[in-house]
Design a protein around this motif. Structure first.
Motif, PDB file in Angstrom:
ATOM      1  N   ASP A 151       2.314   4.617  -0.723  1.00  0.00           N
ATOM      2  CA  ASP A 151       1.625   5.901  -0.947  1.00  0.00           C
ATOM      3  C   ASP A 151       0.134   5.827  -0.600  1.00  0.00           C
ATOM      4  N   GLY A 152      -0.252   4.802   0.184  1.00  0.00           N
ATOM      5  CA  GLY A 152      -1.617   4.737   0.701  1.00  0.00           C
ATOM      6  C   GLY A 152      -2.604   4.002  -0.170  1.00  0.00           C
ATOM      7  N   ARG A 153      -2.205   3.614  -1.384  1.00  0.00           N
ATOM      8  CA  ARG A 153      -3.107   2.908  -2.293  1.00  0.00           C
ATOM      9  C   ARG A 153      -2.610   1.489  -2.517  1.00  0.00           C
ATOM     10  N   HIS A 178     -12.971  -3.735  -4.234  1.00  0.00           N
ATOM     11  CA  HIS A 178     -11.883  -4.685  -4.518  1.00  0.00           C
ATOM     12  C   HIS A 178     -12.364  -6.131  -4.543  1.00  0.00           C
ATOM     13  N   HIS A 222      -1.358  -1.510  -4.588  1.00  0.00           N
ATOM     14  CA  HIS A 222      -0.714  -1.665  -5.899  1.00  0.00           C
ATOM     15  C   HIS A 222      -0.750  -3.150  -6.260  1.00  0.00           C
ATOM     16  N   ASP A 269     -12.341  -0.936   1.076  1.00  0.00           N
ATOM     17  CA  ASP A 269     -13.060  -0.506  -0.134  1.00  0.00           C
ATOM     18  C   ASP A 269     -13.607  -1.773  -0.796  1.00  0.00           C
ATOM     19  N   PHE A 272       0.843  -1.204   0.000  1.00  0.00           N
ATOM     20  CA  PHE A 272       0.000   0.000   0.000  1.00  0.00           C
ATOM     21  C   PHE A 272       0.879   1.255   0.000  1.00  0.00           C
TER      22      PHE A 272
END
Length: 467
Positions: A78-80, A115, A82, A112, A76
């Motif tokens: 940068d917080g997202r 996904h 990948h 979220d 994760f």
């Protein structure tokens, strides 16, 4: 990022302890010096791939999942999430058995629910690649988080989870069947038949005959519906039509629905109705769309019909069919073990001798004793149980006890509570017939049962009597 820095600081600490330079460690790992430098000193640092992490871990001689807890945040970066890192990391985690990290990543992803389709796709990829056990946590994630309770994706996840969990342990098989059962008719047609076939087989192996009858009826009815629909489509188009994609030929589901119902009826003593159904699957040559595989399956049903017809005649007391039945078994090795079970059951019911038949198949019986193949285990248990009854009836007490000791061991191996209880009761009722050696064998089996973490709760009452 704190955790991202931590994974790098762990690596840097090991480099200092080992006296490595970027160049020497790059040679040790096979990583390019520039890539390695960018991972540790870049601004921002270059993300670390799963492959690179594994190479670093191997070079430092640590357990292969040494950095996995720290790598969760790298997924994760940068917080997202990948996916290029998440997917291979999840696959590696299940391969090395680190389910803790799988749960951590899935928990973050499920913040979220968009996904879910991606997780489902990963589960399907693993499943279709033959990695059934690896797919389990991902199907479970879909089941726990799917928003739409009537979605096809949820039903397929339940079905694939059911298939992945089927194994040697009958208790686990039963739990898996019960969990899947409510979703069996929400599946696409291509999975419905296979789902019903496996449900029927499981309930049959557990000797739950009413459930077997229910699901065998559903299997036959669903196969007939699909068969009729395919015939209508072919007639409308006036040309060949691609059949529904299933694991087996359509005639297998049709025939197995009849065969399993007849078998369950036989087990509950409804021999006359069983005979009618046995005759039905004895000739399926009328089935449209039979290719080479289908014709071969029809011949199998024809053979099984003959054998099961002889079985029912024997159970009804007609011993005149015994020579034909024995000849059939001798020419079809795969049918010998279940056939001997049927012959013994009939002999015990109708009080006739089968000593000469047992002697005739002694070489095969010796082979069955040595095999550990789970496919044979249920039949081998039934063979030994009927053999114990037969020997007990004929006053061959030592042989009867040896046979029931085999039953106890097999039932424990299969974790089949009902069979274990059945064989234990037989033993306890005939304990007076045991010699000292058999008592010692019994005690050693019970000790193993009591040590087993998944042991049966009721066995401890019996174990007290073995002290």
């Amino acid at each position: 990022m704190e955790n991202a820095t931590t994974i790098r600081s762990e690596i840097e600490k090991e480099l200092k302890l080992g006296g490595y330079t970027f160049n020497s460690f790059g040679q040790a790992t096979g990583l390019n010096r520039g890539v390695f430098s960018a991972m540790l000193n870049g601004n921002p640092p270059k993300p670390i791939s799963v492959r690179q992490m594994d190479l670093i871990t191997k070079a430092l001689n640590y357990p292969e999942d040494w950095l996995y807890d720290l790598y969760v945040d790298e997924c994760f970066y940068d917080g997202r999430p990948h996916w290029k890192r998440v997917k291979p990391f999840l696959i590696r985690c299940v391969e090395v058995g680190n389910l803790r990290c799988v749960e951590k990543v899935l928990s973050r992803l499920m913040e979220d629910l968009n996904h879910i389709p991606t997780i489902f796709a990963l589960a399907e990829e693993l499943y279709e690649g033959g990695k059934l056990q690896e797919a389990i946590p991902f199907y479970e994630c879909v089941i726990e988080n799917e928003k739409y309770q009537h979605s096809e994706r949820l039903a397929i996840s339940h079905y694939k989870l059911f298939r992945a969990k089927i194994g040697e342990n009958t208790e686990i098989n039963l739990k898996a069947a019960i969990q899947f059962e409510p979703f069996r008719f929400r599946l696409p047609e291509c999975h419905q038949l296979d789902g019903l076939l496996h449900l029927t087989n499981i309930y049959s192996s557990l000797h739950k005959w009413q459930e077997t009858i229910t699901h065998s009826d559903e299997l036959w009815e669903q196969a007939k519906i699909i068969y009729d629909e395919e015939n209508k489509r072919r007639a409308r188009k006036n040309r060949s039509c691609a059949p529904i994609k299933t694991e087996r030929h359509l005639v297998v589901y049709y025939g197995q629905g009849l065969l399993m119902k007849a078998y369950a009826l036989q087990k509950i003593g409804d021999y006359e109705n069983a005979k009618k159904i046995v005759a039905e699957y004895g000739d399926l040559s009328w089935f449209d769309g039979l290719d080479t595989v289908g014709k071969r399956e029809v011949e199998k049903f024809k053979l099984w019909s003959r054998g099961n017809s002889y079985t029912l005649d024997l159970l009804l007391g007609d011993t005149s069919v015994l020579p034909q039945y024995v000849d059939l078994l001798e020419n079809n090795n795969d049918e010998i073990l279940p056939g001997l079970v049927n012959i013994l059951e009939s002999a015990n019911r109708n009080l006739f001798s089968v000593d000469s038949i047992l002697e005739r198949f002694i070489e095969y019986i010796d082979i069955f004793r040595k095999t550990q193949d789970v496919i044979f285990m249920d039949d081998y248990y039934n063979f030994n149980f009927q053999l114990a009854i037969y020997y007990r009836r004929n006053k061959r007490y030592k042989d009867a006890i040896n046979a029931i000791l085999q039953c106890i061991q097999i039932a424990f191996f299969l974790k089949n509570v009902e069979s274990f209880a059945q064989s234990m009761v037989f033993f306890e009722n005939n304990r007076i017939l045991c010699d000292e050696g058999q008592i010692e064998i019994y005690k050693s089996i019970i000790k193993e049962v009591c040590k087993d973490e998944e042991g049966f709760s009721f066995t401890f009452a019996f174990s007290n009597s073995s002290q």
